[in-house]
Motif scaffolding. Structure first.
Motif, mmCIF file in Angstrom:
data_model
loop_
_atom_site.group_PDB
_atom_site.id
_atom_site.type_symbol
_atom_site.label_atom_id
_atom_site.label_comp_id
_atom_site.label_asym_id
_atom_site.label_seq_id
_atom_site.Cartn_x
_atom_site.Cartn_y
_atom_site.Cartn_z
ATOM 1 N N ALA A 260 0.844 -1.193 0.000
ATOM 2 C CA ALA A 260 0.000 0.000 0.000
ATOM 3 C C ALA A 260 0.875 1.237 0.000
ATOM 4 C CB ALA A 260 -0.937 0.008 1.211
ATOM 5 N N ALA A 261 0.432 2.257 -0.697
ATOM 6 C CA ALA A 261 1.106 3.550 -0.634
ATOM 7 C C ALA A 261 0.841 4.177 0.728
ATOM 8 C CB ALA A 261 0.607 4.459 -1.748
ATOM 9 N N THR A 262 1.859 4.781 1.316
ATOM 10 C CA THR A 262 1.695 5.399 2.629
ATOM 11 C C THR A 262 0.575 6.430 2.613
ATOM 12 O OG1 THR A 262 4.079 5.118 2.963
ATOM 13 C CG2 THR A 262 2.928 6.528 4.504
ATOM 14 N N ALA A 263 0.467 7.166 1.522
ATOM 15 C CA ALA A 263 -0.567 8.198 1.424
ATOM 16 C C ALA A 263 -1.970 7.600 1.476
ATOM 17 C CB ALA A 263 -0.381 8.990 0.132
ATOM 18 N N ALA A 264 -2.127 6.343 1.020
ATOM 19 C CA ALA A 264 -3.448 5.722 1.025
ATOM 20 C C ALA A 264 -3.931 5.410 2.438
ATOM 21 C CB ALA A 264 -3.422 4.440 0.195
ATOM 22 N N LEU A 265 -3.010 5.377 3.428
ATOM 23 C CA LEU A 265 -3.390 5.094 4.812
ATOM 24 C C LEU A 265 -3.778 6.338 5.586
ATOM 25 C CD1 LEU A 265 -0.503 2.590 5.663
ATOM 26 C CD2 LEU A 265 -2.788 2.045 4.824
ATOM 27 N N ALA A 266 -3.585 7.496 4.997
ATOM 28 C CA ALA A 266 -3.818 8.761 5.702
ATOM 29 C C ALA A 266 -5.222 8.897 6.296
ATOM 30 C CB ALA A 266 -3.508 9.934 4.764
ATOM 31 N N SER A 274 0.621 10.029 10.187
ATOM 32 C CA SER A 274 0.742 9.943 8.732
ATOM 33 C C SER A 274 2.020 10.622 8.252
ATOM 34 C CB SER A 274 -0.482 10.578 8.069
ATOM 35 O OG SER A 274 -0.359 10.564 6.675
ATOM 36 N N GLU A 275 2.341 11.757 8.837
ATOM 37 C CA GLU A 275 3.563 12.476 8.443
ATOM 38 C C GLU A 275 4.804 11.677 8.828
ATOM 39 O OE1 GLU A 275 5.756 16.781 9.315
ATOM 40 O OE2 GLU A 275 3.698 16.430 9.970
ATOM 41 N N SER A 276 4.798 11.043 10.001
ATOM 42 C CA SER A 276 5.945 10.243 10.427
ATOM 43 C C SER A 276 6.157 9.046 9.503
ATOM 44 C CB SER A 276 5.751 9.765 11.867
ATOM 45 O OG SER A 276 5.658 10.862 12.756
ATOM 46 N N LEU A 277 5.066 8.372 9.117
ATOM 47 C CA LEU A 277 5.189 7.243 8.206
ATOM 48 C C LEU A 277 5.730 7.675 6.855
ATOM 49 C CD1 LEU A 277 1.968 5.119 8.885
ATOM 50 C CD2 LEU A 277 4.313 4.579 9.527
ATOM 51 N N THR A 278 5.282 8.817 6.391
ATOM 52 C CA THR A 278 5.748 9.308 5.096
ATOM 53 C C THR A 278 7.244 9.592 5.123
ATOM 54 O OG1 THR A 278 3.561 10.284 4.693
ATOM 55 C CG2 THR A 278 5.384 11.060 3.322
ATOM 56 N N ARG A 279 7.751 10.054 6.264
ATOM 57 C CA ARG A 279 9.188 10.300 6.362
ATOM 58 C C ARG A 279 9.980 8.993 6.325
ATOM 59 N NH1 ARG A 279 7.891 14.510 10.261
ATOM 60 N NH2 ARG A 279 8.224 12.996 11.949
ATOM 61 N N LEU A 280 9.371 7.911 6.846
ATOM 62 C CA LEU A 280 10.062 6.621 6.851
ATOM 63 C C LEU A 280 10.060 5.964 5.474
ATOM 64 C CD1 LEU A 280 8.766 5.157 10.220
ATOM 65 C CD2 LEU A 280 11.116 5.807 9.698
ATOM 66 N N GLY A 281 9.030 6.186 4.699
ATOM 67 C CA GLY A 281 8.939 5.568 3.377
ATOM 68 C C GLY A 281 7.603 5.861 2.743
ATOM 69 N N ASP A 282 7.529 5.680 1.427
ATOM 70 C CA ASP A 282 6.286 5.966 0.719
ATOM 71 C C ASP A 282 5.509 4.713 0.347
ATOM 72 O OD1 ASP A 282 7.933 4.908 -1.164
ATOM 73 O OD2 ASP A 282 7.908 6.635 -2.516
#
Length: 452
Positions: A260-266, A274-282
């Protein structure tokens, strides 16, 4: 004597002609039933009356069109429970088939299509819908431990299924699944069955839309098997190469991969998370493998958020007979990517053990280590406790050691909440833990001394 056979021959001739007339009448009646709209209405009317007399609920149809022997349409179909609440409705049910394969023991349906079906999971009173009201009474199952589960079909079935604009509704008519289209083929003979979903897509409430679903499910009593399940949604995908379960012994196997794309979990996360996950990976990847029977099981699960996070869980155990488990939970976290500071990577590992204890309880024990943890070097700890799976009660004692600081926690959960909680912290030299904390929060002041 020479004329005594004439009455018998005459009677036999009349009998033959009567039988021929009866057969002709039956053929004409069968032709009328199969080829005329009136015959279809008669068969459906008699069938509905018989079925409704055997169930607690009811089935009604507003209109009928077509012929029984080729293609017919039932419009305004409604299935209700015993209180008259709608369970399933459909604008139309279309059936295209031929009765002639029945002569060789085959039931072949070229098309079985439902247009705008609506399935109600909750009745107007807020209770789960009583779909059992649509089932006629059945004979009790024979008490034979060696009998194979499932029906033994007397016919060979081959049915092409289709749903168009289907929906599943929850409490108050809230949409759970909407705009569902599906094309599938169902085949069965004896105790063997197969369902192949060739194409499906749908909209889900508060979830990404399903753009494509394909699967091949097989039942060979007593084993159900799923092959090549593929699900594609907005920003996510799921693939199950194989899954298998023996419903009698509960021996099973599972292979699963998801991404899954990280943005799809927002939508399901707080803005900060959500911002922390995005920093770890997309991109988030999940793999899972499991094998065994309830008395001896193995599982290996890995979650990757490349390149900044990896979590893995591996274990063996049993949940039937004498429950026990040996688990290892490991994580690899890039603190530099997460916090934006040169803190390196940490790799803590937690080993957990559960063993049978007195009075149906499980004794718990565990160890935490972090041998390759850069900034958190020296992190260690342990835990011990007991768990009551019947009551859900948990008692746990843990201790954590890092940079000269020791924290001990005594926790007891009972009745679904915290019953007791004791926390003790000691630091003979505060300079060490404060120096570590300043690497994360540089604005902390320098503190010396001791604390407990």
């Amino acid at each position: 004597m020479r004329h005594s056979g004439k009455p018998a021959r005459r009677a036999l001739a009349w009998l033959v002609w009567a039988l021929l007339a009866l057969v002709l009448a039956l053929l004409l009646l069968l032709a009328a039933l199969l080829t005329t709209p009136l015959g279809l209405r008669l068969v459906v009317s008699l069938g509905l009356a018989y079925y409704n007399d055997t169930i607690a609920g009811s089935v009604t149809i507003d209109d009928i069109g077509g012929t029984l022997g080729a293609r017919f349409v039932l419009r305004g179909v409604m299935l209700r429970d015993r209180h008259g609440h709608a369970l399933v409705t459909a604008d139309a049910l279309t059936v295209a088939w031929s009765p002639w394969p029945l002569l060789r023991g085959d039931l072949v349906v070229r098309e079985l299509r439902l247009d705008r079906p609506r399935v109600h999971l909750v009745d107007p009173r807020g209770e789960p819908s009583a779909f059992a009201d649509l089932a006629p009474p059945s004979a009790p199952e024979p008490d034979d431990p060696h009998a194979l589960p499932g029906p033994d079909l007397p016919l060979d079935l081959d049915v092409a299924l289709a749903l168009r604009d289907a929906a599943v509704l929850g409490a108050g008519g809230a949409v759970v699944v909407d705009a569902l289209d599906l094309d599938a083929r169902a085949q069965a003979t004896g105790r063997v069955a197969r369902l192949a979903v060739r194409r499906a897509h749908a909209h889900l409430a508060d979830a990404p839309a399903i753009r494509l679903l394909r699967l091949d499910a097989r039942w060979t009593a007593p084993v159900v098997r799923l092959d090549d399940l593929r699900l594609t949604a907005d920003g996510a995908a799921l693939h199950v190469p194989t899954a298998e379960l023996d419903v009698r012994s509960l021996r099973g196997a599972l292979d699963l991969r998801a991404a899954a794309a990280t943005a799809a979990l927002a939508p399901w996360l707080s803005p900060g998370t959500s911002e922390s996950l995005t920093r770890l990976g997309d991109r988030l990847d999940l793999t899972a493998v499991a094998r065994g029977v309830p008395e001896d099981m193995f599982a290996d699960i890995a979650l990757d958020l490349a390149p900044g996070l990896r979590i893995s869980l591996a274990g063996v155990g049993a949940w039937r007979g004498a429950p026990q488990a040996d688990l290892q939970l490991a994580a690899e976290l890039d603190l530099t990517a997460l916090l934006g500071r040169p803190l390196g990577r940490v790799r803590p590992v937690l080993d957990l053990r559960a063993r049978p204890h007195a009075a149906d309880r499980l004794a718990l024990s565990g160890d935490l280590r972090c041998r390759d943890c850069d900034v958190l070097a020296g992190l260690s700890g342990g835990l011990a406790g007991a768990f009551d799976p019947v009551r859900g009660d948990l008692s746990l004692q843990t201790d954590l050691r890092l940079a000269g600081l020791t924290a001990a926690l005594d926790l007891r959960l009972a009745g679904g909440g915290v019953h007791d909680l004791d926390l003790a912290v000691s630091a003979p030299d505060l300079a060490r833990p404060i120096a570590l904390a300043r690497r994360f929060v540089p604005t902390l002041p320098t503190i010396r001394g001791a604390a407990s």
